[in-house]
Design a protein around this motif. Structure first.
Motif, PDB file in Angstrom:
ATOM      1  N   LEU A  50     -14.842  34.281  57.858  1.00 26.02           N
ATOM      2  CA  LEU A  50     -13.424  33.990  58.019  1.00 26.02           C
ATOM      3  C   LEU A  50     -13.195  32.975  59.139  1.00 26.02           C
ATOM      4  N   SER A  51     -14.003  33.052  60.197  1.00 21.67           N
ATOM      5  CA  SER A  51     -13.868  32.092  61.306  1.00 21.67           C
ATOM      6  C   SER A  51     -14.134  30.668  60.823  1.00 21.67           C
ATOM      7  N   VAL A  52     -15.195  30.503  60.035  1.00 20.11           N
ATOM      8  CA  VAL A  52     -15.534  29.180  59.510  1.00 20.11           C
ATOM      9  C   VAL A  52     -14.435  28.700  58.569  1.00 20.11           C
ATOM     10  N   TRP A  53     -13.927  29.591  57.742  1.00 15.95           N
ATOM     11  CA  TRP A  53     -12.841  29.245  56.818  1.00 15.95           C
ATOM     12  C   TRP A  53     -11.606  28.808  57.590  1.00 15.95           C
ATOM     13  N   MET A  54     -11.276  29.536  58.656  1.00 19.29           N
ATOM     14  CA  MET A  54     -10.126  29.176  59.478  1.00 19.29           C
ATOM     15  C   MET A  54     -10.316  27.819  60.144  1.00 19.29           C
ATOM     16  N   LEU A  55     -11.516  27.572  60.659  1.00 21.97           N
ATOM     17  CA  LEU A  55     -11.771  26.290  61.302  1.00 21.97           C
ATOM     18  C   LEU A  55     -11.572  25.130  60.338  1.00 21.97           C
ATOM     19  N   SER A  56     -12.037  25.301  59.102  1.00 25.20           N
ATOM     20  CA  SER A  56     -11.881  24.223  58.117  1.00 25.20           C
ATOM     21  C   SER A  56     -10.411  23.919  57.869  1.00 25.20           C
ATOM     22  N   LYS A  57      -9.568  24.945  57.899  1.00 21.99           N
ATOM     23  CA  LYS A  57      -8.136  24.746  57.686  1.00 21.99           C
ATOM     24  C   LYS A  57      -7.448  24.196  58.937  1.00 21.99           C
ATOM     25  N   LEU A  58      -7.820  24.730  60.092  1.00 25.81           N
ATOM     26  CA  LEU A  58      -7.179  24.286  61.334  1.00 25.81           C
ATOM     27  C   LEU A  58      -7.505  22.835  61.655  1.00 25.81           C
ATOM     28  N   LEU A  59      -8.718  22.411  61.345  1.00 29.81           N
ATOM     29  CA  LEU A  59      -9.109  21.034  61.626  1.00 29.81           C
ATOM     30  C   LEU A  59      -8.442  20.037  60.688  1.00 29.81           C
ATOM     31  N   SER A  60      -7.766  20.535  59.672  1.00 32.30           N
ATOM     32  CA  SER A  60      -7.053  19.649  58.744  1.00 32.30           C
ATOM     33  C   SER A  60      -5.558  19.572  59.050  1.00 32.30           C
ATOM     34  N   LEU A  61      -5.110  20.260  60.107  1.00 35.02           N
ATOM     35  CA  LEU A  61      -3.681  20.287  60.417  1.00 35.02           C
ATOM     36  C   LEU A  61      -3.118  18.887  60.652  1.00 35.02           C
ATOM     37  N   TYR A  62      -3.912  18.031  61.295  1.00 37.07           N
ATOM     38  CA  TYR A  62      -3.404  16.713  61.673  1.00 37.07           C
ATOM     39  C   TYR A  62      -3.137  15.834  60.457  1.00 37.07           C
ATOM     40  N   ARG A  63      -3.733  16.166  59.309  1.00 35.98           N
ATOM     41  CA  ARG A  63      -3.561  15.334  58.119  1.00 35.98           C
ATOM     42  C   ARG A  63      -2.368  15.753  57.266  1.00 35.98           C
ATOM     43  N   ARG A  64      -1.767  16.888  57.573  1.00 33.62           N
ATOM     44  CA  ARG A  64      -0.713  17.456  56.738  1.00 33.62           C
ATOM     45  C   ARG A  64       0.659  17.231  57.354  1.00 33.62           C
ATOM     46  N   THR A  65       1.634  17.043  56.488  1.00 32.39           N
ATOM     47  CA  THR A  65       3.015  16.933  56.952  1.00 32.39           C
ATOM     48  C   THR A  65       3.728  18.276  56.873  1.00 32.39           C
ATOM     49  N   GLU A  66       3.425  19.064  55.852  1.00 35.00           N
ATOM     50  CA  GLU A  66       4.018  20.385  55.675  1.00 35.00           C
ATOM     51  C   GLU A  66       2.922  21.440  55.785  1.00 35.00           C
ATOM     52  N   ILE A  67       2.993  22.272  56.827  1.00 33.74           N
ATOM     53  CA  ILE A  67       1.904  23.217  57.066  1.00 33.74           C
ATOM     54  C   ILE A  67       2.356  24.676  57.078  1.00 33.74           C
ATOM     55  N   LYS A  68       3.617  24.934  56.811  1.00 34.25           N
ATOM     56  CA  LYS A  68       4.072  26.340  56.861  1.00 34.25           C
ATOM     57  C   LYS A  68       3.325  27.223  55.856  1.00 34.25           C
ATOM     58  N   PRO A  69       3.102  26.777  54.608  1.00 39.21           N
ATOM     59  CA  PRO A  69       2.289  27.618  53.708  1.00 39.21           C
ATOM     60  C   PRO A  69       0.864  27.828  54.223  1.00 39.21           C
ATOM     61  N   LEU A  70       0.304  26.792  54.847  1.00 36.13           N
ATOM     62  CA  LEU A  70      -1.042  26.911  55.400  1.00 36.13           C
ATOM     63  C   LEU A  70      -1.073  27.924  56.535  1.00 36.13           C
ATOM     64  N   MET A  71      -0.074  27.885  57.415  1.00 39.30           N
ATOM     65  CA  MET A  71      -0.038  28.834  58.520  1.00 39.30           C
ATOM     66  C   MET A  71       0.171  30.259  58.019  1.00 39.30           C
ATOM     67  N   PHE A  72       0.948  30.411  56.949  1.00 42.37           N
ATOM     68  CA  PHE A  72       1.116  31.740  56.352  1.00 42.37           C
ATOM     69  C   PHE A  72      -0.223  32.258  55.852  1.00 42.37           C
ATOM     70  N   ASP A  73      -0.986  31.396  55.169  1.00 43.20           N
ATOM     71  CA  ASP A  73      -2.311  31.800  54.675  1.00 43.20           C
ATOM     72  C   ASP A  73      -3.243  32.154  55.822  1.00 43.20           C
ATOM     73  N   LEU A  74      -3.206  31.364  56.890  1.00 41.45           N
ATOM     74  CA  LEU A  74      -4.067  31.627  58.035  1.00 41.45           C
ATOM     75  C   LEU A  74      -3.707  32.955  58.704  1.00 41.45           C
ATOM     76  N   GLY A  75      -2.424  33.267  58.764  1.00 43.16           N
ATOM     77  CA  GLY A  75      -2.010  34.553  59.311  1.00 43.16           C
ATOM     78  C   GLY A  75      -2.552  35.711  58.485  1.00 43.16           C
ATOM     79  N   MET A  76      -2.582  35.546  57.179  1.00 43.67           N
ATOM     80  CA  MET A  76      -3.145  36.577  56.314  1.00 43.67           C
ATOM     81  C   MET A  76      -4.652  36.710  56.522  1.00 43.67           C
ATOM     82  N   ILE A  77      -5.339  35.584  56.729  1.00 46.05           N
ATOM     83  CA  ILE A  77      -6.779  35.622  56.977  1.00 46.05           C
ATOM     84  C   ILE A  77      -7.078  36.392  58.258  1.00 46.05           C
TER      85      ILE A  77
END
Length: 326
Positions: A119-146
């Protein structure tokens, strides 16, 4: 060995497996008593029951752990290469992860922390992509569930919720909706779990899930002397990493700088969170392996004196193997 893993070639996957087996030989020849199989927090085991000692043999325990560790090493290597954290594609991150995850005996057996590292590796892959996204609320919701799912496997993983907010501070301008989305994703899992407990009439057991938050911070932890000694090469490599990072920090793009700040935040949160584990087991520090492995891969990618960096890595391997046998 470092020069070989600097190359991005499929041959290194085979070599990585060979290194993993070598790092586990000491455990196979001196299988300790009391190897425990994978288990979950009471939040899950209250319904599924617990795995007992005879469920998994010690030999199979170590083999499964090795296989999972190699998979994790390859996954984090992919994350590092995709985000271009160490400058060029290589298998250094995989090698460093495997070396650190095999450093001491408690790391070489099945544990909930090992599962949480997926899960840590999965989270890192998502967090490191934050700078490329304009809308991240769905991503943050998914990360909170993780994070919530990880805390059901190993409760101290709950501190990763703070990492999500730390990532928002590092990568994004403040938007309260993004912060709230992570928290809503987190409580969604626990709300559904609470409904399940209520359905089965075990609401008191649900409240007990949160007892670790009331533990006093310990003033001491029992750690074997050899566990301290095997850290000497790791500390040396981290010091060398800091010197290398200082030389290249302002030459790097802004995203890389912020990514290393995120990894430091992750390390800063996982180290003290061990007090949330009632057993205060040293294998908790397996959660620290992903960020440290990336730091070490960065140093070895930029190191120039071959005799020196090969010797330092050999010292790390030999120290780990020596204390497994002796």
């Amino acid at each position: 060995m470092i020069d070989q893993f600097r190359k991005y070639t499929p041959l290194n996957i085979l070599l990585l497996s060979v290194v993993g087996v070598l790092l586990c030989l000491g455990v196979f020849t001196h299988l300790p008593e009391g190897l425990t199989p994978v288990f979950f927090e009471p939040a899950i085991s209250n319904f599924t029951g617990k795995l007992y000692q005879g469920t998994v043999s010690p030999e199979l325990n170590v083999v499964i752990t090795l296989a999972l560790t190699i998979v994790q090493a390859l996954l984090i290597n992919q994350v590092v290469n995709t985000a271009n954290l160490v400058g060029r594609p290589s298998f250094l991150a995989a090698l460093m992860y495997l070396a650190l995850a095999s450093l001491i005996l408690p790391f070489l057996v099945l544990s909930p922390i090992l599962i949480c590292n997926f899960l840590s590796v999965w989270m890192l892959s998502k967090l490191l992509s934050l700078y490329r996204r304009t809308e991240i609320k769905p991503l943050m919701f998914d990360l909170g569930m993780i994070v919530a799912l990880g805390s059901l496997v190993y409760f101290p993983f709950i501190v990763m919720l703070l990492l999500l907010w730390g990532a928002l501070i590092i990568f994004r301008p403040f938007d309260w909706r993004e912060w709230l989305a992570a928290f809503i994703g987190f409580i969604t899992i626990y709300f559904l779990l609470g409904v399940l407990y209520f359905w089965f009439g075990q609401l008191d057991a649900f409240y007990r899930i949160w007892l670790p938050l009331t533990y006093p911070f310990p003033t001491s932890v029992h750690i074997e002397m050899y566990d301290y000694l095997v850290l000497v090469p790791v500390i040396l490599i981290l010091v060398l990493f800091l010197f290398t990072l200082r030389q290249n920090f302002f030459k790097s793009v802004v995203h890389i700088r912020k990514s290393f700040q995120l990894l430091f935040c992750m390390l800063l949160l996982t180290v003290p969170s061990f007090y949330l584990n009632a057993e205060l087991a040293v294998n908790h520090f397996l959660l620290c392996v992903p960020p440290i492995a990336i730091y070490m891969a960065y140093y070895f990618n930029y190191a120039t004196k071959r005799w020196f960096y090969e010797s330092v890595f050999a010292l790390l391997l030999l120290t780990s193997i020596y204390f497994q046998f002796f």
